[in-house]
Design a protein around this motif. Structure first.
Motif, PDB file in Angstrom:
ATOM      1  N   ALA A 139      -5.657  -6.742  -6.935  1.00 15.80           N
ATOM      2  CA  ALA A 139      -4.942  -6.361  -8.075  1.00 15.80           C
ATOM      3  C   ALA A 139      -5.059  -4.575  -7.796  1.00 15.80           C
ATOM      4  O   ALA A 139      -5.179  -3.961  -8.657  1.00 15.80           O
ATOM      5  N   ALA A 140      -4.740  -4.463  -6.296  1.00 16.37           N
ATOM      6  CA  ALA A 140      -4.908  -2.882  -6.069  1.00 16.37           C
ATOM      7  C   ALA A 140      -3.604  -2.040  -6.347  1.00 16.37           C
ATOM      8  O   ALA A 140      -3.213  -0.981  -5.720  1.00 16.37           O
ATOM      9  N   GLY A 141      -2.477  -2.724  -6.982  1.00 14.13           N
ATOM     10  CA  GLY A 141      -1.326  -2.046  -7.027  1.00 14.13           C
ATOM     11  C   GLY A 141      -0.128  -2.157  -6.086  1.00 14.13           C
ATOM     12  O   GLY A 141      -0.593  -2.778  -5.164  1.00 14.13           O
ATOM     13  N   ALA A 142       0.867  -1.926  -6.213  1.00  8.86           N
ATOM     14  CA  ALA A 142       1.917  -2.271  -5.593  1.00  8.86           C
ATOM     15  C   ALA A 142       2.177  -1.477  -4.164  1.00  8.86           C
ATOM     16  O   ALA A 142       3.024  -1.919  -3.261  1.00  8.86           O
ATOM     17  N   ILE A 143       1.136  -0.388  -3.873  1.00 10.60           N
ATOM     18  CA  ILE A 143       0.978   0.019  -2.595  1.00 10.60           C
ATOM     19  C   ILE A 143      -0.187  -0.338  -2.241  1.00 10.60           C
ATOM     20  O   ILE A 143      -0.450  -1.023  -0.837  1.00 10.60           O
ATOM     21  N   GLY A 144      -1.186  -0.302  -2.962  1.00  6.91           N
ATOM     22  CA  GLY A 144      -2.565  -0.897  -2.177  1.00  6.91           C
ATOM     23  C   GLY A 144      -2.723  -2.395  -2.124  1.00  6.91           C
ATOM     24  O   GLY A 144      -3.362  -2.927  -1.178  1.00  6.91           O
ATOM     25  N   SER A 145      -2.027  -3.246  -2.975  1.00  2.88           N
ATOM     26  CA  SER A 145      -2.340  -4.573  -2.530  1.00  2.88           C
ATOM     27  C   SER A 145      -1.576  -5.230  -1.274  1.00  2.88           C
ATOM     28  O   SER A 145      -2.421  -5.709  -0.440  1.00  2.88           O
ATOM     29  N   PRO A 146      -0.267  -4.772  -1.110  1.00  3.86           N
ATOM     30  CA  PRO A 146       0.116  -5.147   0.245  1.00  3.86           C
ATOM     31  C   PRO A 146      -0.423  -4.334   1.445  1.00  3.86           C
ATOM     32  O   PRO A 146      -0.729  -5.131   2.525  1.00  3.86           O
ATOM     33  N   ALA A 147      -1.043  -3.328   1.551  1.00  4.11           N
ATOM     34  CA  ALA A 147      -1.820  -2.869   2.372  1.00  4.11           C
ATOM     35  C   ALA A 147      -3.228  -3.486   2.664  1.00  4.11           C
ATOM     36  O   ALA A 147      -3.263  -3.765   3.943  1.00  4.11           O
ATOM     37  N   LEU A 148      -3.872  -4.017   1.696  1.00  2.00           N
ATOM     38  CA  LEU A 148      -4.912  -4.769   2.107  1.00  2.00           C
ATOM     39  C   LEU A 148      -4.563  -5.904   2.586  1.00  2.00           C
ATOM     40  O   LEU A 148      -5.224  -6.482   3.576  1.00  2.00           O
ATOM     41  N   LEU A 149      -3.577  -6.815   2.025  1.00  2.00           N
ATOM     42  CA  LEU A 149      -3.222  -8.059   2.925  1.00  2.00           C
ATOM     43  C   LEU A 149      -2.533  -7.571   4.244  1.00  2.00           C
ATOM     44  O   LEU A 149      -2.857  -8.728   5.349  1.00  2.00           O
ATOM     45  N   LEU A 150      -2.060  -6.700   4.704  1.00  3.48           N
ATOM     46  CA  LEU A 150      -1.675  -6.322   5.941  1.00  3.48           C
ATOM     47  C   LEU A 150      -2.675  -6.026   6.728  1.00  3.48           C
ATOM     48  O   LEU A 150      -2.841  -6.395   7.942  1.00  3.48           O
ATOM     49  N   ARG A 151      -3.668  -5.247   6.171  1.00  2.00           N
ATOM     50  CA  ARG A 151      -4.902  -4.859   7.068  1.00  2.00           C
ATOM     51  C   ARG A 151      -5.662  -6.141   7.309  1.00  2.00           C
ATOM     52  O   ARG A 151      -6.297  -6.478   8.536  1.00  2.00           O
ATOM     53  N   SER A 152      -5.654  -7.183   6.589  1.00  3.66           N
ATOM     54  CA  SER A 152      -6.095  -8.506   6.806  1.00  3.66           C
ATOM     55  C   SER A 152      -5.592  -9.552   7.445  1.00  3.66           C
ATOM     56  O   SER A 152      -5.999 -10.345   7.936  1.00  3.66           O
TER      57      SER A 152
END
Length: 536
Positions: A265-278
């Motif tokens: 729930a890191a926001g619409a910039i932070g959430s995709p970024a976390l999933l991409l890094r992962s």
């Protein structure tokens, strides 16, 4: 005045400021780890902890409270906003205001509360197969959150800044409405964007997160969710980086979190970024795509009398007149609102430099500003942006501004100028580097029609980020389902505005509250082996 955050900490709330860690932490375990403490993370934490689940919250920003909110821009922007309120798209053409603190953007927003429009739900059903979501199906969830967060009509007369929108619209026969606000005992100060110093704003900082902490949840701040570790279809852990006191640079310490379930729930910039890094499964390459901003264009006016746009409820009037002049997937509609003005925000947003800029600053107390929020994501040529990772692994948002956006921007600038002149403005100018301002509607109509509209010349800003982990009825066209559950990883959910498959055309916080309440309730029932809550 009592500070409930400091009182709670003194009473034993579990708070780990990761900037103070002197060694790695590898033993934190919970039923659910939640990354982000904004509208989605806060609601999720309260509902899951109320169900008896052990919750750990991860927040990149600091924990601050009313005692820290001094109504000073120079302190608030570096402390409470992403990139000191200067976050931009990759080409620097759009400035993005986004919270970065406990409570996220709910701590610093202007309290405007709208339900998701029915036509948006209808479009999602047609285009993305989300038949479970409709105004009727969601009405009870919205009502629950409105009651919990004191969302209600703002009965105080609008301040002079918002009255410009009322007066001009009345002269032109344009309908306006009053914005509902999530406040209780509001002092009408006007400094909502710097954190509420009176504990009137019912943000996640004051409501859901204290409720979760009081039930034993653990809050980790200055901690960046770096990477989800998974094998097969299940996530096993979240690896986090502790940040230094500046909240930017890693300290070198790491925190390893284990849980049965993970909520991003890191926001619409932070959430995709976390999933991409992962490196989570993304066979259709949908992660980070169709990210929407509500691009905003601005019209400034100088009124005969003082406006003092820094004082009083920041936004209390709106007009949806221009949202409904074409089909939802036709030329972009736009919502009109008035924006508060404070010296730093005003100075850094206005066009011009040197003596021209000085002249505008001298007129600060007479300035009015109207905003047009462009509803992106429905027109075939309005595809939004793409979140990607920079060389440092942090998110970057590409957001091309195409002809469909600029065509709507010109209509919006014309509409706002006409309203401001109808309200008695003596001078009106789009916030545009080539505009010198106009002293009559006839002059403005001709001038705005001829203005070149392109990045950097016409100022574009936004405070609403949506999409990037879109919901759909299947993995061919979405990242998560209607419950926010990831299609490929069975113990991963996304609970924030990134799940919206389009923009909304309205300020998004209440939409996030309602949808998250629904999805967190479903998740709690599943994790506890209970029947799901009744959903219309």
């Amino acid at each position: 005045m009592n500070d409930p955050i400091r009182s709670g900490l003194a009473g034993g709330w579990r708070h780990i400021d990761a900037s103070l860690l002197t060694r790695n932490l590898t033993t934190l375990e919970a039923d659910v780890v939640i990354v982000g403490t904004g509208a989605g993370g806060g609601v999720t934490a309260e509902l899951l902890s109320a169900a008896g689940l052990r919750v750990v919250l991860v927040e990149e920003g600091p924990l601050r409270s009313s005692a820290d909110f001094k109504m000073r821009e120079a302190e608030a922007y570096p402390e409470l906003y992403q990139e000191s309120a200067a976050r931009k798209t990759s080409d620097k053409a759009i400035n993005i205001l986004q919270g970065r603190c406990v409570g996220g953007s709910t701590t610093v927003n202007w309290t405007s509360s709208f339900r998701t429009p029915p036509e948006v739900f209808d479009y999602w059903q047609r285009r993305f197969g989300l038949r479970q979501l409709s105004s009727t199906a969601m009405s009870s969830w919205f009502a629950v959150m409105e009651s919990k967060l004191s969302v209600r009509a703002w009965e105080t007369p609008p301040n002079p800044n918002n009255r410009v929108l009322v007066a001009g619209s009345e002269q032109l026969g344009i309908a306006t409405g009053s914005i509902r606000r999530n406040v209780k005992g509001c002092w009408n100060l006007g400094y909502c964007g710097m954190g509420c110093p009176t504990n009137a704003k019912q943000s996640m900082l004051l409501t859901t997160i204290p409720a979760a902490l009081a039930r034993g949840a653990t809050l980790c701040t200055r901690l960046r969710g770096e990477r989800l570790r998974f094998a097969g279809s299940r996530i096993s852990a979240l690896e986090c980086l502790a940040l230094q006191a500046d909240g930017i640079r890693p300290s070198g310490r790491r925190v390893h979190l284990r849980a049965r379930h993970f909520v991003v729930a890191a926001g619409a910039i932070g959430s995709p970024a976390l999933l991409l890094r992962s490196g989570v499964p993304d066979p259709q390459r949908l992660l980070g795509s169709r990210t929407f901003l509500h691009p905003v264009v601005i019209s400034a006016a100088l009124m005969p009398d003082r406006v003092d746009a820094y004082a009083g409820a920041p936004q209390s009037i709106y007009s949806d007149h221009f949202l409904h002049q074409a089909p939802i997937d036709g030329p972009l509609g736009f919502k009109l609102e008035a924006a508060p003005l404070h010296p730093v925000l005003y100075a850094t947003t206005l066009q011009g430099f040197g003596e021209a800029h000085v002249r505008l600053m001298r007129e600060f107390t007479h300035a009015n500003v109207l905003l047009a929020l462009l509803r992106d994501g429905f027109h075939p040529e309005s595809r939004g942006g793409q979140v990607r990772l920079g060389s440092d692994g942090l998110p970057v948002l590409d957001y091309p501004l195409g002809e469909a956006i600029w065509e709507a921007a010109r209509r919006a600038l014309l509409a706002m100028a006409e309203i401001q002149f109808a309200a008695g403005a003596r001078w009106v100018s789009p916030v545009h580097e080539a505009a010198t301002g106009y002293t009559s509607w006839a002059e403005a109509r001709k001038g705005i029609a001829e203005l070149p509209l392109k990045p950097f010349v016409c100022r574009v800003v936004s405070a609403h980020v949506m999409g990037g982990c879109a919901m759909a009825d299947g993995a061919q066209r979405g990242v998560v389902d209607h419950r926010g559950r990831h299609f490929w990883l069975e113990n991963l959910s996304v609970h924030d505005g990134s799940v919206f498959p389009t923009s909304l055309g309205v300020n998004p916080q209440l939409s996030i509250y309602g949808l998250t309440a629904r999805n967190a309730s479903l998740l709690a029932a599943e994790l506890l082996g209970r029947p799901p809550p009744l959903i219309p």
